[in-house]
Design an enzyme around this catalytic site. Sequence first.
Site, PDB file in Angstrom:
ATOM      1  N   ILE A   1     104.139  46.608  17.047  1.00  0.00           N
ATOM      2  CA  ILE A   1     103.460  46.999  15.817  1.00  0.00           C
ATOM      3  C   ILE A   1     102.786  45.790  15.170  1.00  0.00           C
ATOM      4  O   ILE A   1     103.448  44.904  14.623  1.00  0.00           O
ATOM      5  CB  ILE A   1     104.437  47.670  14.834  1.00  0.00           C
ATOM      6  CG1 ILE A   1     105.175  48.837  15.526  1.00  0.00           C
ATOM      7  CG2 ILE A   1     103.682  48.135  13.600  1.00  0.00           C
ATOM      8  CD1 ILE A   1     104.265  49.885  16.115  1.00  0.00           C
TER       9      ILE A   1
ATOM     10  N   GLN B   1      74.625  25.971  42.147  1.00  0.00           N
ATOM     11  CA  GLN B   1      74.111  27.343  42.187  1.00  0.00           C
ATOM     12  C   GLN B   1      75.201  28.358  41.875  1.00  0.00           C
ATOM     13  O   GLN B   1      74.941  29.389  41.218  1.00  0.00           O
ATOM     14  CB  GLN B   1      73.500  27.631  43.556  1.00  0.00           C
ATOM     15  CG  GLN B   1      72.772  28.971  43.631  1.00  0.00           C
ATOM     16  CD  GLN B   1      72.233  29.248  45.019  1.00  0.00           C
ATOM     17  OE1 GLN B   1      73.000  29.490  45.957  1.00  0.00           O
ATOM     18  NE2 GLN B   1      70.909  29.209  45.158  1.00  0.00           N
TER      19      GLN B   1
ATOM     20  N   MET C   1     103.035  53.757  15.684  1.00  0.00           N
ATOM     21  CA  MET C   1     102.945  54.851  16.655  1.00  0.00           C
ATOM     22  C   MET C   1     103.694  54.561  17.948  1.00  0.00           C
ATOM     23  O   MET C   1     104.478  55.371  18.413  1.00  0.00           O
ATOM     24  CB  MET C   1     101.468  55.153  16.956  1.00  0.00           C
ATOM     25  CG  MET C   1     100.733  55.711  15.746  1.00  0.00           C
ATOM     26  SD  MET C   1      99.042  56.202  16.123  1.00  0.00           S
ATOM     27  CE  MET C   1      98.544  56.837  14.508  1.00  0.00           C
TER      28      MET C   1
ATOM     29  N   GLU D   1      89.045  53.790  17.001  1.00  0.00           N
ATOM     30  CA  GLU D   1      89.897  52.682  17.452  1.00  0.00           C
ATOM     31  C   GLU D   1      89.346  52.068  18.734  1.00  0.00           C
ATOM     32  O   GLU D   1      89.309  50.837  18.885  1.00  0.00           O
ATOM     33  CB  GLU D   1      91.322  53.183  17.674  1.00  0.00           C
ATOM     34  CG  GLU D   1      92.284  52.094  18.102  1.00  0.00           C
ATOM     35  CD  GLU D   1      93.714  52.576  18.252  1.00  0.00           C
ATOM     36  OE1 GLU D   1      94.583  51.759  18.599  1.00  0.00           O
ATOM     37  OE2 GLU D   1      93.960  53.779  18.020  1.00  0.00           O
TER      38      GLU D   1
END
Length: 385
Positions: free
Chosen positions: A158, A280, A126, A243
Amino acid sequence: MIERTLFREEHRIFRETVRRFVEKEIVPFHAQWERDGIVPRELWLKAGAQGLLCCTVPEEYGGLGLDYLFDVIVFEELWRAGASGPGFLIHTDLVATYILSFGTEEQKRKWLPKMVSGEAIGSLGMTEPHAGSDLKAIRTRATRDGDDFIINGQKVFISNGQLCDILVLATKTDKDAGAKGITLFLVEGDREGFRRGRNLEKLGMHAQDTSELFFEDVRIPASNMLGEEGRGFAMMMTKLSQERLAQAVRSATVAEIIIEWTLEYTQQREAFGQTIFDFQNTQFKLAELKTQAMVGRVFTDKCIDLFMQGKLDPVDAAMAKMFTTELHCKAADECLQLFGGWGYMWEYPIARAYADARITKIAGGSIEVMKMIIARDMAESQRAR
């Protein structure tokens, strides 16, 4: 701790199977695959033989017909082990899903059994060099020529690009129709004119092959069309929530494991007469991250539940992706700091996790796009009151 009530006994047993597979077949070799820039095809065949690929594909197409949680377990166990190389998510969660949802009976029977077995590796084409999240701006053309289409153009970034045997490719079949001119095709990896460019050198995820792809007069039959002509953009929009949910699952999982690594390390590492955890600042940092990770996990599991009921809307998916991926990157950064200089060494998993993390705020739609989706929904809800 809040129990993950989505998962049942059969899921627990399957998770143990996946974890053993990852520990035996992936973890010992992943560093070499990072140097190679690719995962061997043999791994895909082994994963297929163990039933780890495309778990939800129905039995009639060679799958196990299981629920989505089985796919989630595979993804979680890979990411928990820091195994970012195998591109199983693209293959399983996207390519197989597109074919199952929109493919003809012939396309399903041809490709899904091979994808389940690992014989055929899937990829999604895409993104283009000039068009990232703006899918409507793609320029790859598919021109009708009798009973065929001829494809010209290029793609970039890709995943599985070097290995793929079947590519779900987004093209423009009508350059003047905007989103309605986009059509999807199935393109075989051995088609004449289909050329793989560089295996791209990335900041992270070094073992996953990510490629440039080029199409020079690639001729395919019209029967390779996935769904209807001009319906590609609408089809892609129906899969974006899935997705983005997968991205959230990944980030929620990695944030948790990063915190675990850091807790263990800081309890062992000493400085100024005490452990790093005794400071801490360390305790406060980890307490904050642990709380945020729990919130992210509960929200992500809720989104998984909604998705399995067919009720996950794009806004919730965008929120899940935005929150978890930002937390993922924050945890990687702040935990690496607690490792000190050793955290910057590639031999430590926190260094690789830091490099792998950054793409999560880009892939599947950038964080900025997620914020636009959420803000637009807020405005529309306000107007509707």
